[in-house]
Design an enzyme around this catalytic site. Structure first.
Site, PDB file in Angstrom:
ATOM      1  N   ASP A   8      -9.414  11.296  10.730  1.00 23.92           N
ATOM      2  CA  ASP A   8      -9.786  12.691  10.894  1.00 23.92           C
ATOM      3  C   ASP A   8     -11.296  12.783  11.093  1.00 23.92           C
ATOM      4  OD1 ASP A   8     -10.946  12.414   8.362  1.00 23.92           O
ATOM      5  OD2 ASP A   8      -9.700  13.943   7.414  1.00 23.92           O
ATOM      6  N   CYS A  65      -9.122   8.900   6.266  1.00 22.06           N
ATOM      7  CA  CYS A  65      -9.544  10.297   6.164  1.00 22.06           C
ATOM      8  C   CYS A  65     -10.629  10.347   5.090  1.00 22.06           C
ATOM      9  CB  CYS A  65      -8.363  11.223   5.857  1.00 22.06           C
ATOM     10  SG  CYS A  65      -7.577  11.006   4.247  1.00 22.06           S
ATOM     11  N   THR A  67     -10.397  10.832   1.777  1.00 24.14           N
ATOM     12  CA  THR A  67     -10.024  10.073   0.577  1.00 24.14           C
ATOM     13  C   THR A  67      -9.036   8.947   0.853  1.00 24.14           C
ATOM     14  OG1 THR A  67      -8.151  11.520   0.071  1.00 24.14           O
ATOM     15  CG2 THR A  67     -10.304  12.115  -0.900  1.00 24.14           C
ATOM     16  N   HIS A  98       3.382  -7.763  -1.830  1.00 22.82           N
ATOM     17  CA  HIS A  98       4.511  -7.304  -2.635  1.00 22.82           C
ATOM     18  C   HIS A  98       5.290  -6.148  -2.021  1.00 22.82           C
ATOM     19  CE1 HIS A  98       3.055  -9.113  -6.713  1.00 22.82           C
ATOM     20  NE2 HIS A  98       3.132 -10.013  -5.742  1.00 22.82           N
ATOM     21  N   HIS A 133      10.471  -9.332  -4.216  1.00 18.48           N
ATOM     22  CA  HIS A 133       9.827  -8.173  -3.590  1.00 18.48           C
ATOM     23  C   HIS A 133      10.674  -7.618  -2.440  1.00 18.48           C
ATOM     24  CE1 HIS A 133       6.522  -9.221  -6.133  1.00 18.48           C
ATOM     25  NE2 HIS A 133       6.438 -10.421  -5.560  1.00 18.48           N
TER      26      HIS A 133
END
Length: 155
Positions: A8, A65, A67, A98, A133
């Protein structure tokens, strides 16, 4: 290797630096984000990255972005995407080892460029371990495909 990268307006400069960094390593990068600092909705970029990954048009994706959280939420809504928001390299590596994460996300307002490069390298160079996993990733896929998890409902 071919990777999609999306962002963004908060992550334009970081995206450009990560794209250049990857291209210097010989990685083909498909830019589906914005190159403008004008307001740009992160769900658009997260969706675009996720769509290319889910369609098998790229080997993985990077979404950035402010965060890393919002764009990861958007990418994860695309079927087949396992996007993880990470702020340090260990979690990025483990997301691949994992969880077989096929999209890595981080925040341009949270980390610096050197940490971003370390995150990208840790994720890009890690290999899915399979084994126990694999069963857990299959459970995530079951939730995605059916809206239920049989193992959780039986307990």
């Amino acid at each position: 290797m071919k990777l999609a990268i999306g962002n963004d307006h908060a992550a334009v400069e970081m995206k450009k630096e990560i794209q250049k960094y990857l291209e210097e390593q010989g990685v083909e990068v498909v830019n589906v984000g914005t190159d403008s600092t004008e307001s740009f909705d992160y769900p658009v970029a997260g969706y675009r990255v996720g769509k290319l990954v889910s369609e098998g048009k790229v080997d993985g994706g990077i979404a950035i972005c402010g965060t890393g959280i919002g764009i990861s939420l958007a990418a994860n809504k695309v079927k087949g995407v396992r996007a993880c928001a990470c702020s340090e390299p260990y979690s990025a590596e483990m997301s691949k080892r994992h969880n077989n994460a096929n999209v890595i996300c981080f925040g341009a307002r949270v980390i610096g460029i050197e940490t971003a490069k370390q995150i990208v390298d840790a994720w890009k160079n890690a290999k899915f371990e399979g084994g126990r996993h694999e069963r857990r990733v299959a459970m995530i896929t079951e939730i995605e495909e059916t809206g239920k998890l049989k193992a959780a409902e039986e307990q």
